[in-house]
Design an enzyme around this catalytic site. Structure first.
Site, PDB file in Angstrom:
ATOM      1  N   ASN A 233       0.857  -1.196   0.000  1.00  0.00           N
ATOM      2  CA  ASN A 233       0.000   0.000   0.000  1.00  0.00           C
ATOM      3  C   ASN A 233       0.886   1.237   0.000  1.00  0.00           C
ATOM      4  O   ASN A 233       2.116   1.130  -0.004  1.00  0.00           O
ATOM      5  CB  ASN A 233      -0.961  -0.024   1.193  1.00  0.00           C
ATOM      6  CG  ASN A 233      -0.223  -0.006   2.510  1.00  0.00           C
ATOM      7  OD1 ASN A 233       0.503   0.930   2.817  1.00  0.00           O
ATOM      8  ND2 ASN A 233      -0.384  -1.074   3.301  1.00  0.00           N
ATOM      9  N   ASP A 301      -4.502  -5.793   5.245  1.00  0.00           N
ATOM     10  CA  ASP A 301      -5.560  -6.582   5.879  1.00  0.00           C
ATOM     11  C   ASP A 301      -5.544  -8.025   5.415  1.00  0.00           C
ATOM     12  O   ASP A 301      -5.973  -8.916   6.138  1.00  0.00           O
ATOM     13  CB  ASP A 301      -6.923  -5.951   5.584  1.00  0.00           C
ATOM     14  CG  ASP A 301      -7.122  -4.667   6.385  1.00  0.00           C
ATOM     15  OD1 ASP A 301      -6.709  -4.647   7.555  1.00  0.00           O
ATOM     16  OD2 ASP A 301      -7.660  -3.677   5.829  1.00  0.00           O
ATOM     17  N   LYS A 311       7.820 -18.434  -9.383  1.00  0.00           N
ATOM     18  CA  LYS A 311       6.988 -17.372  -9.964  1.00  0.00           C
ATOM     19  C   LYS A 311       5.729 -17.992 -10.581  1.00  0.00           C
ATOM     20  O   LYS A 311       5.806 -19.014 -11.274  1.00  0.00           O
ATOM     21  CB  LYS A 311       7.805 -16.640 -11.038  1.00  0.00           C
ATOM     22  CG  LYS A 311       7.116 -15.435 -11.570  1.00  0.00           C
ATOM     23  CD  LYS A 311       7.957 -14.733 -12.602  1.00  0.00           C
ATOM     24  CE  LYS A 311       7.090 -13.743 -13.355  1.00  0.00           C
ATOM     25  NZ  LYS A 311       7.650 -13.378 -14.638  1.00  0.00           N
ATOM     26  N   PRO A 329      -3.498 -11.195  10.812  1.00  0.00           N
ATOM     27  CA  PRO A 329      -3.823 -10.892  12.208  1.00  0.00           C
ATOM     28  C   PRO A 329      -3.913  -9.384  12.392  1.00  0.00           C
ATOM     29  O   PRO A 329      -3.185  -8.627  11.728  1.00  0.00           O
ATOM     30  CB  PRO A 329      -2.631 -11.457  12.984  1.00  0.00           C
ATOM     31  CG  PRO A 329      -1.527 -11.573  11.991  1.00  0.00           C
ATOM     32  CD  PRO A 329      -2.172 -11.804  10.659  1.00  0.00           C
ATOM     33  N   ASP A 330      -4.802  -8.949  13.261  1.00  0.00           N
ATOM     34  CA  ASP A 330      -4.909  -7.521  13.567  1.00  0.00           C
ATOM     35  C   ASP A 330      -3.998  -7.244  14.765  1.00  0.00           C
ATOM     36  O   ASP A 330      -4.267  -7.682  15.888  1.00  0.00           O
ATOM     37  CB  ASP A 330      -6.357  -7.150  13.873  1.00  0.00           C
ATOM     38  CG  ASP A 330      -6.521  -5.643  13.978  1.00  0.00           C
ATOM     39  OD1 ASP A 330      -5.689  -4.994  14.648  1.00  0.00           O
ATOM     40  OD2 ASP A 330      -7.471  -5.111  13.367  1.00  0.00           O
ATOM     41  N   PHE A 348      -4.212   4.045  14.866  1.00  0.00           N
ATOM     42  CA  PHE A 348      -4.483   5.041  13.842  1.00  0.00           C
ATOM     43  C   PHE A 348      -5.621   4.521  12.976  1.00  0.00           C
ATOM     44  O   PHE A 348      -5.819   3.313  12.864  1.00  0.00           O
ATOM     45  CB  PHE A 348      -3.237   5.284  12.977  1.00  0.00           C
ATOM     46  CG  PHE A 348      -2.392   6.419  13.488  1.00  0.00           C
ATOM     47  CD1 PHE A 348      -1.790   6.333  14.728  1.00  0.00           C
ATOM     48  CD2 PHE A 348      -2.212   7.575  12.729  1.00  0.00           C
ATOM     49  CE1 PHE A 348      -1.012   7.379  15.213  1.00  0.00           C
ATOM     50  CE2 PHE A 348      -1.437   8.624  13.197  1.00  0.00           C
ATOM     51  CZ  PHE A 348      -0.841   8.527  14.435  1.00  0.00           C
ATOM     52  N   LYS A 366     -11.185  -2.666  18.654  1.00  0.00           N
ATOM     53  CA  LYS A 366      -9.783  -3.061  18.797  1.00  0.00           C
ATOM     54  C   LYS A 366      -9.287  -3.007  20.234  1.00  0.00           C
ATOM     55  O   LYS A 366      -8.142  -3.354  20.508  1.00  0.00           O
ATOM     56  CB  LYS A 366      -8.912  -2.177  17.911  1.00  0.00           C
ATOM     57  CG  LYS A 366      -9.377  -2.195  16.443  1.00  0.00           C
ATOM     58  CD  LYS A 366      -8.226  -2.136  15.503  1.00  0.00           C
ATOM     59  CE  LYS A 366      -8.682  -2.101  14.065  1.00  0.00           C
ATOM     60  NZ  LYS A 366      -7.607  -2.410  13.139  1.00  0.00           N
TER      61      LYS A 366
HETATM   62  N1  CTP Z   1      -3.920  -2.471  12.276  1.00  0.00           N
HETATM   63  C1  CTP Z   1      -3.161  -3.508  12.772  1.00  0.00           C
HETATM   64  N2  CTP Z   1      -3.191  -4.722  12.159  1.00  0.00           N
HETATM   65  C2  CTP Z   1      -3.977  -4.930  11.084  1.00  0.00           C
HETATM   66  C3  CTP Z   1      -4.763  -3.884  10.561  1.00  0.00           C
HETATM   67  C4  CTP Z   1      -4.698  -2.661  11.190  1.00  0.00           C
HETATM   68  O1  CTP Z   1      -2.454  -3.303  13.759  1.00  0.00           O
HETATM   69  N3  CTP Z   1      -3.974  -6.125  10.515  1.00  0.00           N
HETATM   70  C5  CTP Z   1      -3.904  -1.212  12.998  1.00  0.00           C
HETATM   71  C6  CTP Z   1      -3.274  -0.072  12.265  1.00  0.00           C
HETATM   72  O2  CTP Z   1      -1.901   0.034  12.558  1.00  0.00           O
HETATM   73  C7  CTP Z   1      -4.062   1.101  12.817  1.00  0.00           C
HETATM   74  C8  CTP Z   1      -5.429   0.550  13.111  1.00  0.00           C
HETATM   75  O3  CTP Z   1      -5.234  -0.851  13.217  1.00  0.00           O
HETATM   76  O4  CTP Z   1      -3.542   1.538  14.048  1.00  0.00           O
HETATM   77  C9  CTP Z   1      -6.513   0.843  12.119  1.00  0.00           C
HETATM   78  O5  CTP Z   1      -6.255   0.331  10.865  1.00  0.00           O
HETATM   79  P1  CTP Z   1      -7.331   0.394   9.674  1.00  0.00           P
HETATM   80  O6  CTP Z   1      -6.696  -0.301   8.525  1.00  0.00           O
HETATM   81  O7  CTP Z   1      -7.831   1.756   9.494  1.00  0.00           O
HETATM   82  O8  CTP Z   1      -8.510  -0.422  10.286  1.00  0.00           O
HETATM   83  P2  CTP Z   1      -9.200  -1.715   9.821  1.00  0.00           P
HETATM   84  O9  CTP Z   1      -9.331  -2.584  11.022  1.00  0.00           O
HETATM   85  O10 CTP Z   1      -8.521  -2.280   8.648  1.00  0.00           O
HETATM   86  O11 CTP Z   1     -10.648  -1.207   9.453  1.00  0.00           O
HETATM   87  P3  CTP Z   1     -11.249  -0.773   8.031  1.00  0.00           P
HETATM   88  O12 CTP Z   1     -10.766  -1.808   7.071  1.00  0.00           O
HETATM   89  O13 CTP Z   1     -12.684  -0.799   8.331  1.00  0.00           O
HETATM   90  O14 CTP Z   1     -10.745   0.595   7.771  1.00  0.00           O
END
Ligand code: CTP
Length: 424
Positions: A233, A301, A311, A329-330, A348, A366
């Site tokens: 990204n 994500d 490849k 994982p989040d 963020f 979160k």
């Molecule tokens: N984040 C994270 N791990 C992920 C995705 C996000 O730690 N796999 C953290 C980012 O570093 C940020 C926050 O989560 O602090 C929000 O990320 P964002 O991408 O805006 O949120 P999403 O959960 O992806 O929600 P959406 O897709 O609805 O925007």
């Protein structure tokens, strides 16, 4: 190759825990050579340490036999890391001022190796302005400092000042030994920049985060598709790096877990480079505990379900690409529900519409304390300015558009106030 540490034990009641630390390090295959200060010998004997280290234990600067066999300059440099644990207020004061009046402090002045100090002292001694000033100076000198634990003290008082558990110290030592042998982060900067950093008082928060560990993620992640392609990204990492710089300037020990970006490491910051979301999560968990974690990374994500070693070839049939995606994982949510959750957890949110509403929802989902919401519909990603809203349980604070460095300063100021309020 066996890694070697030089363990300097100074004289506090926690010195006995150094024996357990030696045992844990030896178990991890790390060679330990020990130095005891004179007062440490009231708590630990050279004999017990010698048995555990299986090495000679050094106690005297003017020991003719030791000096002939190895020499104190050599002794200070034959290790990959020098550790002072426990570090009393007294030895910290000497280190901060370059005093070398015994073997331990002479070695600390002579070494060219990274130094980790693990303070342990009475709570009032810890909070004393002189100790905090010394810690600030040591931090600026590049000494790694672990934050003491809270709890009951040997003297009957209660508060911050306990030596962290030997397991936690051993984990920190392993982490520091695993770091790439980075050259002095200030070495490539002109002298004036170095001096500006060491003596700057421009930030209101200077010194406000001494003794705190701040963990930051920054940049994008790259998720491999095959050996030559990846999902990415547009995150530049600039905001996260600016926050790491501001936290270090405020005196914190800073761990910056960075995705693939082209940015120099801010002075005084420990950087761990990763590529994927899963590597970022592992590095973040390895860096715990932290007083505050600020998750700025734009973590992908999704990743591909499978990244083959070869490849992927197109088959020319016009069929959709054979790409199955699975969720990553989040990291923020994992920390929000972690047994070792940072005291203050900041996420963020990159939004393009209904910014505050989405951020409120993210706060709950979160398990974060604050969400810094930014509108990424403009050129925030890669640009140098940012307009943010800080969403907390108490409400929403909107900041005007500011350079990313100013957003970083303001955020770190807010973090310092919050941690101070939580400590009261
Ligand atoms: N984040 C994270 N791990 C992920 C995705 C996000 O730690 N796999 C953290 C980012 O570093 C940020 C926050 O989560 O602090 C929000 O990320 P964002 O991408 O805006 O949120 P999403 O959960 O992806 O929600 P959406 O897709 O609805 O925007």
């Amino acid at each position: 190759m066996t890694q070697r540490v030089l363990l300097i034990i100074s004289g506090g009641i926690a010195a006995y825990k150094a024996l357990e630390l030696v045992r844990l390090l030896r178990k991890r295959g790390i060679a330990v050579r020990a130095v005891l200060t004179q007062s440490a010998q009231q708590f630990v004997t050279p004999l017990s340490l010698g048995v555990l280290t299986e090495d000679h234990v050094f106690t005297q600067l003017f020991d003719l036999k030791d000096e002939q066999e190895i020499g104190h300059i050599q002794l200070s440099r034959q290790a990959d890391l020098v550790i002072v644990a426990p570090a009393t207020a007294n030895i910290l004061a000497k280190m901060a001022n370059g005093i070398a009046d015994d073997l331990a402090t002479t070695l600390l002045l002579a070494t060219d190796k990274p130094v980790l100090a693990v303070p342990a002292m009475n709570v009032r001694m810890w909070h004393h302005k002189a100790t905090q000033r010394n810690l600030e100076r040591l931090h600026a000198d590049g000494v790694h400092i672990m934050t003491p634990d809270d709890g009951a003290m040997a003297c009957g008082e209660f508060g911050k000042g306990r030596l962290p558990e030997p397991e936690a110290i051993a984990a920190e030592i392993e982490r520091l030994l695993a770091l790439p042998k980075a050259p002095d982060p200030l070495a490539d900067q002109p002298d004036f920049a170095r001096e500006a950093r060491l003596f700057s008082t421009s930030l209101e928060t200077d010194g406000a985060l001494v003794g705190k560990h701040i963990l930051i993620t920054a940049g994008p992640t790259h998720e491999p598709i095959d050996p030559v392609r990846y999902i990415a990204n547009r995150s530049s990492g600039k905001q996260g790096f600016a926050i790491a710089a501001a936290a270090a300037q405020a005196g914190a020990r800073v761990t910056l877990v960075a995705g693939p970006v082209h940015l120099p490491t801010p002075p005084g910051v420990t950087r761990v480079d990763v590529e994927t979301a899963r590597q970022m999560l592992a590095a973040v968990e390895a860096a715990l505990p932290a007083d505050a974690a600020i998750m700025v990374a734009a973590v992908a994500d999704w990743r591909t379900a499978d990244a083959p070693d070869q490849k992927i070839k197109k088959d020319g049939t016009g069929q959709p690409a054979p790409l199955a995606l699975v969720e990553n994982p989040d990291i923020l949510a994992t920390l929000g529900h972690h047994a070792n959750r940072p005291t203050l957890l900041v996420g963020f949110a990159a939004e393009t519409q209904h910014i505050a509403d989405h951020a409120q929802a993210k706060l709950a989902k979160k398990g974060a304390d604050w969400i810094v919401a930014n509108d990424v519909s403009g050129d925030v990603m890669g640009g140098d300015a940012n307009a943010v809203q800080i969403v907390t349980a108490a409400g929403i604070e909107s900041w005007s558009t500011l350079p990313k460095s100013k957003v970083a300063d303001k955020l770190i100021e807010k973090v310092a106030h919050a941690l101070a309020a939580l400590a009261d």
